[in-house]
Enzyme design. Structure first.
Site, PDB file in Angstrom:
ATOM      1  N   HIS A 112     -28.903   9.785 -10.318  1.00 54.82           N
ATOM      2  CA  HIS A 112     -28.368   9.677 -11.680  1.00 54.82           C
ATOM      3  C   HIS A 112     -27.941  11.064 -12.173  1.00 54.82           C
ATOM      4  CE1 HIS A 112     -27.808   8.253 -15.772  1.00 54.82           C
ATOM      5  NE2 HIS A 112     -28.441   9.344 -16.178  1.00 54.82           N
ATOM      6  N   ALA A 120      -6.297   2.543  10.354  1.00 58.79           N
ATOM      7  CA  ALA A 120      -6.737   3.523  11.353  1.00 58.79           C
ATOM      8  C   ALA A 120      -8.168   3.254  11.818  1.00 58.79           C
ATOM      9  CB  ALA A 120      -6.630   4.920  10.762  1.00 58.79           C
ATOM     10  N   VAL A 126       0.826  -1.206   0.000  1.00 60.93           N
ATOM     11  CA  VAL A 126       0.000   0.000   0.000  1.00 60.93           C
ATOM     12  C   VAL A 126       0.868   1.266   0.000  1.00 60.93           C
ATOM     13  CG1 VAL A 126      -2.038   0.990   1.044  1.00 60.93           C
ATOM     14  CG2 VAL A 126      -1.548  -1.394   1.424  1.00 60.93           C
ATOM     15  N   GLU A 178       9.417  -6.112  -5.861  1.00 58.42           N
ATOM     16  CA  GLU A 178       8.482  -6.801  -4.966  1.00 58.42           C
ATOM     17  C   GLU A 178       8.851  -8.288  -4.874  1.00 58.42           C
ATOM     18  OE1 GLU A 178       5.639  -6.316  -2.923  1.00 58.42           O
ATOM     19  OE2 GLU A 178       5.707  -8.504  -2.806  1.00 58.42           O
ATOM     20  N   ASP A 237      -2.736  -1.141  15.836  1.00 57.43           N
ATOM     21  CA  ASP A 237      -1.641  -1.802  15.115  1.00 57.43           C
ATOM     22  C   ASP A 237      -0.793  -2.714  16.000  1.00 57.43           C
ATOM     23  OD1 ASP A 237      -2.382  -0.370  12.868  1.00 57.43           O
ATOM     24  OD2 ASP A 237      -0.414   0.543  12.530  1.00 57.43           O
TER      25      ASP A 237
HETATM   26  P1  FAD Z   1      -0.443   4.806  15.891  1.00 59.56           P
HETATM   27  O1  FAD Z   1      -1.197   5.678  14.983  1.00 59.56           O
HETATM   28  O2  FAD Z   1       0.834   4.243  15.439  1.00 59.56           O
HETATM   29  O3  FAD Z   1      -0.253   5.603  17.247  1.00 59.56           O
HETATM   30  C1  FAD Z   1       0.502   5.123  18.294  1.00 59.56           C
HETATM   31  C2  FAD Z   1       1.068   6.296  19.054  1.00 59.56           C
HETATM   32  O4  FAD Z   1       1.616   5.821  20.293  1.00 59.56           O
HETATM   33  C3  FAD Z   1       2.218   6.989  18.330  1.00 59.56           C
HETATM   34  O5  FAD Z   1       2.098   8.381  18.459  1.00 59.56           O
HETATM   35  C4  FAD Z   1       3.450   6.486  19.078  1.00 59.56           C
HETATM   36  O6  FAD Z   1       4.550   7.362  18.985  1.00 59.56           O
HETATM   37  C5  FAD Z   1       2.885   6.404  20.487  1.00 59.56           C
HETATM   38  N1  FAD Z   1       3.626   5.524  21.406  1.00 59.56           N
HETATM   39  C6  FAD Z   1       4.178   4.319  21.172  1.00 59.56           C
HETATM   40  N2  FAD Z   1       4.718   3.811  22.298  1.00 59.56           N
HETATM   41  C7  FAD Z   1       4.496   4.733  23.273  1.00 59.56           C
HETATM   42  C8  FAD Z   1       4.804   4.788  24.659  1.00 59.56           C
HETATM   43  N3  FAD Z   1       5.422   3.787  25.274  1.00 59.56           N
HETATM   44  N4  FAD Z   1       4.435   5.893  25.335  1.00 59.56           N
HETATM   45  C9  FAD Z   1       3.781   6.927  24.728  1.00 59.56           C
HETATM   46  N5  FAD Z   1       3.463   6.920  23.435  1.00 59.56           N
HETATM   47  C10 FAD Z   1       3.812   5.834  22.715  1.00 59.56           C
HETATM   48  N6  FAD Z   1      -4.534   3.533   7.612  1.00 59.56           N
HETATM   49  C11 FAD Z   1      -5.753   3.800   7.099  1.00 59.56           C
HETATM   50  O7  FAD Z   1      -6.749   3.294   7.624  1.00 59.56           O
HETATM   51  N7  FAD Z   1      -5.903   4.633   6.021  1.00 59.56           N
HETATM   52  C12 FAD Z   1      -4.844   5.205   5.413  1.00 59.56           C
HETATM   53  O8  FAD Z   1      -5.007   5.946   4.441  1.00 59.56           O
HETATM   54  C13 FAD Z   1      -3.551   4.927   5.914  1.00 59.56           C
HETATM   55  N8  FAD Z   1      -2.463   5.481   5.342  1.00 59.56           N
HETATM   56  C14 FAD Z   1      -1.231   5.219   5.870  1.00 59.56           C
HETATM   57  C15 FAD Z   1      -0.122   5.774   5.246  1.00 59.56           C
HETATM   58  C16 FAD Z   1       1.145   5.516   5.725  1.00 59.56           C
HETATM   59  C17 FAD Z   1       2.339   6.121   5.033  1.00 59.56           C
HETATM   60  C18 FAD Z   1       1.310   4.704   6.898  1.00 59.56           C
HETATM   61  C19 FAD Z   1       2.666   4.457   7.473  1.00 59.56           C
HETATM   62  C20 FAD Z   1       0.208   4.155   7.525  1.00 59.56           C
HETATM   63  C21 FAD Z   1      -1.068   4.390   7.005  1.00 59.56           C
HETATM   64  N9  FAD Z   1      -2.203   3.831   7.591  1.00 59.56           N
HETATM   65  C22 FAD Z   1      -3.433   4.074   7.050  1.00 59.56           C
HETATM   66  C23 FAD Z   1      -2.116   2.964   8.767  1.00 59.56           C
HETATM   67  C24 FAD Z   1      -2.474   3.766  10.034  1.00 59.56           C
HETATM   68  O9  FAD Z   1      -1.606   4.870  10.140  1.00 59.56           O
HETATM   69  C25 FAD Z   1      -2.366   2.877  11.271  1.00 59.56           C
HETATM   70  O10 FAD Z   1      -3.118   1.703  11.088  1.00 59.56           O
HETATM   71  C26 FAD Z   1      -2.883   3.619  12.489  1.00 59.56           C
HETATM   72  O11 FAD Z   1      -2.158   4.798  12.708  1.00 59.56           O
HETATM   73  C27 FAD Z   1      -2.800   2.735  13.732  1.00 59.56           C
HETATM   74  O12 FAD Z   1      -3.312   3.437  14.809  1.00 59.56           O
HETATM   75  P2  FAD Z   1      -2.841   3.127  16.310  1.00 59.56           P
HETATM   76  O13 FAD Z   1      -3.644   4.038  17.163  1.00 59.56           O
HETATM   77  O14 FAD Z   1      -2.887   1.673  16.559  1.00 59.56           O
HETATM   78  O15 FAD Z   1      -1.305   3.511  16.366  1.00 59.56           O
HETATM   79  P1  NAI Z   2       2.246  -3.853   2.908  1.00 61.88           P
HETATM   80  O1  NAI Z   2       2.094  -5.044   3.762  1.00 61.88           O
HETATM   81  O2  NAI Z   2       1.052  -3.204   2.328  1.00 61.88           O
HETATM   82  O3  NAI Z   2       3.203  -4.199   1.677  1.00 61.88           O
HETATM   83  C1  NAI Z   2       4.516  -4.661   1.860  1.00 61.88           C
HETATM   84  C2  NAI Z   2       4.960  -5.289   0.554  1.00 61.88           C
HETATM   85  O4  NAI Z   2       6.344  -5.534   0.655  1.00 61.88           O
HETATM   86  C3  NAI Z   2       4.270  -6.625   0.277  1.00 61.88           C
HETATM   87  O5  NAI Z   2       3.795  -6.647  -1.033  1.00 61.88           O
HETATM   88  C4  NAI Z   2       5.372  -7.633   0.530  1.00 61.88           C
HETATM   89  O6  NAI Z   2       5.239  -8.805  -0.263  1.00 61.88           O
HETATM   90  C5  NAI Z   2       6.606  -6.836   0.142  1.00 61.88           C
HETATM   91  N1  NAI Z   2       7.841  -7.302   0.756  1.00 61.88           N
HETATM   92  C6  NAI Z   2       8.028  -7.735   2.021  1.00 61.88           C
HETATM   93  N2  NAI Z   2       9.323  -8.047   2.223  1.00 61.88           N
HETATM   94  C7  NAI Z   2       9.972  -7.786   1.059  1.00 61.88           C
HETATM   95  C8  NAI Z   2      11.318  -7.897   0.645  1.00 61.88           C
HETATM   96  N3  NAI Z   2      12.274  -8.319   1.467  1.00 61.88           N
HETATM   97  N4  NAI Z   2      11.631  -7.558  -0.622  1.00 61.88           N
HETATM   98  C9  NAI Z   2      10.677  -7.111  -1.486  1.00 61.88           C
HETATM   99  N5  NAI Z   2       9.374  -6.992  -1.144  1.00 61.88           N
HETATM  100  C10 NAI Z   2       9.032  -7.320   0.118  1.00 61.88           C
HETATM  101  O7  NAI Z   2       3.117  -2.838   3.787  1.00 61.88           O
HETATM  102  P2  NAI Z   2       3.457  -1.300   3.591  1.00 61.88           P
HETATM  103  O8  NAI Z   2       3.208  -0.862   2.208  1.00 61.88           O
HETATM  104  O9  NAI Z   2       4.792  -1.133   4.195  1.00 61.88           O
HETATM  105  O10 NAI Z   2       2.380  -0.612   4.506  1.00 61.88           O
HETATM  106  C11 NAI Z   2       2.282  -0.993   5.878  1.00 61.88           C
HETATM  107  C12 NAI Z   2       0.870  -0.970   6.338  1.00 61.88           C
HETATM  108  O11 NAI Z   2       0.429   0.373   6.513  1.00 61.88           O
HETATM  109  C13 NAI Z   2      -0.129  -1.562   5.355  1.00 61.88           C
HETATM  110  O12 NAI Z   2      -0.178  -2.953   5.459  1.00 61.88           O
HETATM  111  C14 NAI Z   2      -1.404  -0.939   5.786  1.00 61.88           C
HETATM  112  O13 NAI Z   2      -1.907  -1.669   6.865  1.00 61.88           O
HETATM  113  C15 NAI Z   2      -0.962   0.434   6.262  1.00 61.88           C
HETATM  114  N6  NAI Z   2      -1.226   1.422   5.208  1.00 61.88           N
HETATM  115  C16 NAI Z   2      -2.519   1.636   4.837  1.00 61.88           C
HETATM  116  C17 NAI Z   2      -2.832   2.533   3.854  1.00 61.88           C
HETATM  117  C18 NAI Z   2      -4.241   2.685   3.447  1.00 61.88           C
HETATM  118  O14 NAI Z   2      -5.114   2.217   4.158  1.00 61.88           O
HETATM  119  N7  NAI Z   2      -4.532   3.351   2.340  1.00 61.88           N
HETATM  120  C19 NAI Z   2      -1.795   3.337   3.183  1.00 61.88           C
HETATM  121  C20 NAI Z   2      -0.455   2.988   3.615  1.00 61.88           C
HETATM  122  C21 NAI Z   2      -0.210   2.090   4.610  1.00 61.88           C
END
Ligand code: FAD
Ligand code: NAI
Length: 477
Positions: free
Chosen positions: A456, A332, A195, A215, A324
């Site tokens: 529509h 999220a 993703v 990949e 997570d």
């Molecule tokens: P987090 O959002 O990771 O929050 C955890 C927080 O706890 C952080 O601020 C961390 O620093 C803090 N923390 C950790 N340990 C401690 C501690 N001991 N004391 C105090 N604080 C601490 N998901 C979607 O649904 N839609 C999207 O479009 C999407 N896009 C994404 C794009 C990217 C680039 C990435 C990396 C992720 C994306 N995700 C998306 C995934 C989404 O960000 C996570 O699934 C979500 O943030 C998880 O929420 P959480 O509350 O479990 O943890």
């Molecule tokens: P991902 O799990 O989506 O994709 C990781 C990819 O890396 C997979 O296709 C896997 O086969 C490949 N891979 C793993 N090890 C490898 C290796 N050694 N060499 C080459 N390829 C390898 O994980 P990604 O993109 O890092 O995102 C992490 C998570 O963040 C997602 O799984 C998703 O849960 C969340 N996310 C959600 C978004 C959304 O909801 N729109 C946007 C971005 C992230």
């Protein structure tokens, strides 16, 4: 107990989407709540977690900016609008993104205040457990001690590293560096076509980078419905994303100017890719070490996830874990649902969540979204099913907008017609999927979905027609 120890009904560790929803819901239910989070931006507390600071929010801000650039550059002409070649000021684009993030941080600070939640910036860790509950230490800058009987752990995840390859966020980038580039790199390598690879690859590709993705798996998006992933592959390739599958990464070296990736392709050939920047997006791992779980005997599995039951209860009484850092999709909205439910359970209510109905969205162009089961899953489970599919090329709104790529696919159970899965690739798929989530949450059949009067012309009509197509009743094809 130290004299300065503060007592709370609930302490939430982590203020990402899981933690902030849990904290706010618990406060709404009359509990005294403290939420601890260690994230800072430019030295300022930045609640919202990965999602707000380095995930969902900034990535969507950059996706929309780059999409606008591409629309002006490539699509405006079809509407009779002629403009000279647009230029991109990456600094300004990043400043806009940063301000969207800050607005979200500030919105959360306001909500914490409004709901009388004590928000402490610092790292939370367990000190000990006794009959009074759990003692939690909060590091600098808050430097506090808390005592509580209920702890909600929502510490999230962090990017998975390749063995022996550290992120310097300068040339070898995790999501954090990939969202903060100050210049469009000429060449961008991405390891992992998941993703993040596809979303952030799209951002920088649209702005002019040559993007190559390596990949490990044999095909694109193996976890999506096969018809969707095949279409995605065709479309993304035609947009110029270069993708290689079935590769093994052998060595990554950073000479300070460029990054070399030595890899073995699917035929066993040894190859090397040189790029200006490299994003490593190979999944995420739970972030739990800083909790000092051993001090209270909190059980963590071999992959680092906190062990929980179906109600998000850990092995310790009164300690819950969500988002997570526990099993299930790392999304999220999944974290938020668990946060709401756990807060309600602590307040003595019965609260349900359904992990089978968590939608997935990939914000590429076209967008990809689905909820429920794929055809492959149903085949493996031996479930009999029917399929209806409707192409956006036959949808009037899609033609008017000029976004005719893709389709909606509806899958229902052979005998009962109950919806089992809905899969969409096309414009606004991420918005459209909400209709399928609602229908499935209410236990609808494909027939029910086909009976809904949709406006529509609208993209929504494609859902209705795909649902009608399940029972061979579609009007438009
Ligand atoms: P987090 O959002 O990771 O929050 C955890 C927080 O706890 C952080 O601020 C961390 O620093 C803090 N923390 C950790 N340990 C401690 C501690 N001991 N004391 C105090 N604080 C601490 N998901 C979607 O649904 N839609 C999207 O479009 C999407 N896009 C994404 C794009 C990217 C680039 C990435 C990396 C992720 C994306 N995700 C998306 C995934 C989404 O960000 C996570 O699934 C979500 O943030 C998880 O929420 P959480 O509350 O479990 O943890
Ligand atoms: P991902 O799990 O989506 O994709 C990781 C990819 O890396 C997979 O296709 C896997 O086969 C490949 N891979 C793993 N090890 C490898 C290796 N050694 N060499 C080459 N390829 C390898 O994980 P990604 O993109 O890092 O995102 C992490 C998570 O963040 C997602 O799984 C998703 O849960 C969340 N996310 C959600 C978004 C959304 O909801 N729109 C946007 C971005 C992230």
């Amino acid at each position: 107990m130290r004299e300065d120890t503060q007592l709370f009904d609930v302490v939430v560790i982590g203020a990402g989407p899981g933690g902030y929803v849990a904290a706010i819901r618990a406060a709404q239910l009359g509990l005294s709540v403290c939420c601890i989070d260690d994230f800072q931006i430019d030295g300022k507390p930045a609640p919202g977690g990965t999602c707000t600071n380095v995930g969902c929010v900034p990535s969507k801000a950059l996706l929309v900016s780059s999409c606008l650039y591409e629309t002006i550059e490539q699509k405006a002409i079809d509407h009779g609008i002629e403009v000279s070649k647009p230029t991109i000021d990456v600094g300004k684009m990043q400043a806009r993104k940063n301000s969207v993030v800050r607005q979200t941080n500030d919105g959360l600070l306001y909500l914490f205040k409004k709901n009388k939640i004590a928000y402490l910036n610092g790292r939370g860790s367990f000190v000990f457990a006794d009959d009074d509950g759990y003692m939690i230490n909060v590091s600098e800058p808050s430097n506090s001690r808390l005592m509580t009987k209920n702890v909600i752990i929502a510490t999230g995840s962090r990017p998975r590293k390749l063995p022996d390859v550290d992120f310097d966020e300068e040339r070898i980038l995790s999501n954090t560096g990939a969202l903060s580039l100050t210049k469009v790199p000429k060449t961008l390598g991405i390891i992992g076509a998941g993703v993040i690879g596809l979303e952030l690859g799209s951002v920088w590709k649209r702005l002019g980078s040559e993007v190559r993705i390596l990949e490990a798996m044999p095909s694109l998006l193996g976890f999506a419905d096969e018809s969707v992933s095949k279409t995605a592959y065709k479309v993304f390739s035609s947009h110029g994303l270069q993708m290689e599958f079935g590769v093994r990464i052998d060595k990554v070296e950073n000479d300070g100017k460029r990054v070399s990736v030595k890899y073995t392709d699917k035929e066993g050939k040894k190859l090397e890719m040189w790029v200006e920047k490299l994003i490593v997006s190979i999944g995420r791992v739970p972030y739990t070490e800083s909790l000092e779980p051993a001090n209270v005997g909190l059980k963590i599995d071999e992959r680092g996830f906190i062990e929980i039951n179906e109600l998000c209860q850990t092995n310790l009484p009164g300690v819950w874990a969500i988002g997570d850092c526990v099993r299930g999709p790392m999304l999220a909205h999944k974290a938020q649902e668990e946060g709401r439910a756990v807060a309600e359970r602590i307040a003595g209510q019965i609260a349900l969540t359904n992990l089978d109905l968590v939608p997935s969205v990939i914000y590429t162009e076209p967008e990809i979204a689905w909820v429920g089961k794929t055809e492959q899953q149903l085949k493996n489970e031996g479930v009999s099913y029917k399929v209806g599919q409707f192409p956006f090329a036959a949808n009037a709104r899609a033609r008017a907008v000029g976004e005719v790529t893709g389709f909606v696919k509806v899958i229902s159970e052979q005998d009962t017609d109950n919806l089992l899965g809905v899969h969409i690739i096309g414009a606004d798929a991420g918005e459209l999927i909400g209709q399928a989530c609602q229908a499935m949450a209410f236990g609808a059949s494909a027939e029910d979905l086909g009976l809904i009067c949709e406006p529509h012309p609208s993209f929504s009509e494609a859902i209705k027609e795909a649902a009608l197509a399940v029972n061979k009743e579609a009007i438009d094809i």
